[in-house]
Design an enzyme around this catalytic site. Structure first.
Site, PDB file in Angstrom:
ATOM      1  N   SER A 254       3.507  -0.880  -3.093  1.00 62.68           N
ATOM      2  CA  SER A 254       3.078  -0.384  -4.397  1.00 62.68           C
ATOM      3  C   SER A 254       1.883   0.542  -4.226  1.00 62.68           C
ATOM      4  CB  SER A 254       2.677  -1.560  -5.293  1.00 62.68           C
ATOM      5  OG  SER A 254       1.446  -2.075  -4.823  1.00 62.68           O
ATOM      6  N   LYS A 255       1.549   1.197  -5.311  1.00 67.40           N
ATOM      7  CA  LYS A 255       0.423   2.134  -5.314  1.00 67.40           C
ATOM      8  C   LYS A 255      -0.852   1.407  -4.827  1.00 67.40           C
ATOM      9  CE  LYS A 255      -0.858   6.265  -6.887  1.00 67.40           C
ATOM     10  NZ  LYS A 255      -0.344   7.470  -6.374  1.00 67.40           N
TER      11      LYS A 255
END
Ligand code: GLU
Length: 465
Positions: A254-255
């Site tokens: 994920s980011k």
């Protein structure tokens, strides 16, 4: 099916649908390493046939990321090459020609079904808990419309053989049942090819020997092999690269875990060579315990049999550690050149000798180059004055006659500690704060030595009143 194609020609084929993130560039790097390892060619091809998902500026960002990482293509939209154009939307005539060939052989057939009808079929399949498969309505006699009516071209999945498979260079033997495959669309109503069709035509025409791509594309490979078969072309060797997961494993990167664009990493001051070494470790190792590789080492040792099957874990802290290690090993002249874009703006008024003296003091603790302004700004601009302190006149008197060598500074300040009957920690902390505005900085004597007599005494005096 395993290709015997030589020479090695590999491609990275991103769709310009957004930022090129680290997972994507990992595929590019593996292709580039495999090309370099074999003295082959690395090709960049832009797969922009899904017109709805195009993002403005994405293509330029893809080119820039390759350049910045030093994995420059041998052939591609920017470089050109003998098999161009390398942007799929500029190859529509080529796809149309090959589509006609398969239409004539019966491998493709026109389908006029409306989106509404297809949605209905999809809903029925969902209710029945089965995977959607087109019911071949348009193949049945009497169901054809005029050619001028909007239609797509579908690939007719053959009835025999029962399954199709290949020897994946990473995964080993893989087989898929044809009965599970849908008559996928090859050419859309807007005359653009789908990913499957354009991908296969181009891999053939561009003489691609190996396809190294993320394993999310695994389900597409049987369709690609069927297209190769329908054309009677030899397919490339496929090597499906393991997924890149977050540091805990289990879920997709994920980011927050570091799924940033390559450009963002470079802007933060991660070194291209650290990124290359780190990205190479996402699914590959050379069988030793070595953790950081130079690029020539990567090229020399990169082989497909050392690509792992299991997902790789992306640990940004490890990247940061590698980056710090490479910064610490860097000669000062080089560190200065690489740091120029990151130093505070005032640094441009100082000469290289001073800048190198500053960098030498922070090199040890520097993890990425965008930390430089914070770590070094007091070397270039006076800090705000601190509270006046009763010891300041004595400190100034002690330092005034110093030649500002580290040894002399140390002798004088230690003597002052005795004179004031205080602890070094207290006195040195006070001086550090008055001169740098910081409570933690590189060693005090080294810092004062670099700042020099004039700056140090000016700053001390600024704090007196
Ligand atoms: N255009 C596909 C992508 O965006 C390419 C996949 C492949 O390498 O075949 O990743």
């Amino acid at each position: 099916m395993s290709s015997t194609k030589t020479p090695v020609r590999v491609r990275f084929a991103p769709s310009p649908t957004g930022h090129l993130h680290v997972g994507g560039i990992r595929s590019a790097l593996f292709n580039w390493l495999w090309a370099r390892h074999n003295d082959g060619k690395f090709i960049l091809r832009l797969e922009d046939t899904d017109r709805k998902r195009l993002v403005e500026g994405a293509a330029d960002q893809i080119y820039a990321s390759h350049d910045a990482l030093g994995i420059t293509p041998d052939e591609g939209p920017v470089q050109g090459g003998p098999y161009g154009p390398y942007i799929q939307s500029e190859r529509l005539e080529i796809y149309a020609r090959y589509a006609t060939q398969l239409l004539e052989s019966g491998a493709l057939y026109p389908c006029w079904c409306t989106p509404e009808r297809l949605d209905g079929l999809r809903q029925e399949a969902q209710k029945a808990g089965t995977a959607f498969k087109y019911d071949r309505y348009c193949l049945k006699p009497g169901n054809q419309l005029a050619e001028a009516e909007p239609h797509v071209l579908r690939f007719r999945i053959p009835e025999v053989p029962e399954s199709i498979g290949w020897d994946d260079a990473v995964r080993g033997r893989l087989d898929f049942k044809l009965a599970d495959l849908d008559d996928f669309v090859a050419i859309k109503a807007d005359n653009f090819p789908t990913y499957h069709f354009a991908n296969v035509v181009d891999d053939h025409l561009m003489k691609i020997s190996h396809v190294l791509r993320a394993d999310e594309w695994l389900p597409s490979t049987p369709k690609h092999l069927l297209l190769f078969q329908a054309f009677d072309w030899e397919p490339p060797t496929y090597a499906h690269l393991p997924a890149v997961l977050g540091p805990g494993g289990g879920k997709k990167l994920s980011k927050r875990d570091g799924a940033q664009s390559v450009q963002e990493y470079l802007d933060e001051g991660y070194l291209p060579e650290a990124l290359r070494s780190f990205l190479a470790s996402l699914g590959w190792n050379d069988g030793t315990t070595q953790e950081v590789y130079t690029t020539p080492e990567l090229i020399g040792r990169f082989t497909l049999d050392r690509v792992q099957k299991s997902p790789a874990k992306f640990d940004k802290e490890r990247l940061t550690w590698m980056n710090g290690l490479l910064i610490r090993q860097m000669p000062l002249d080089e560190l200065l050149e690489r740091s120029r874009a990151f130093l505070p703006p005032e640094a441009k008024h100082y000469d290289a000798q001073y800048l190198k003296a500053v960098l030498r003091l922070v090199q040890e603790r520097l993890k990425f180059l965008s930390e430089l302004p914070e770590l070094t700004e007091f070397f270039f601009a006076d800090p705000a004055s601190a509270e006046p302190h009763e010891w300041l006149p004595q400190i100034i008197a002690a330092l005034e006659p110093s030649d500002f060598t580290e040894a002399d500074l140390e002798t004088r300040l230690r003597a002052l500690t005795t004179e004031l009957d205080t602890k070094p920690g207290l006195l040195f902390g006070l001086i550090r704060h008055a001169v740098t505005g910081r409570t933690a900085a590189p060693g005090l004597f080294e810092t004062l030595h670099v700042l020099g007599h004039g700056t140090t005494l000016r700053r001390l005096r600024n704090n007196q009143f």
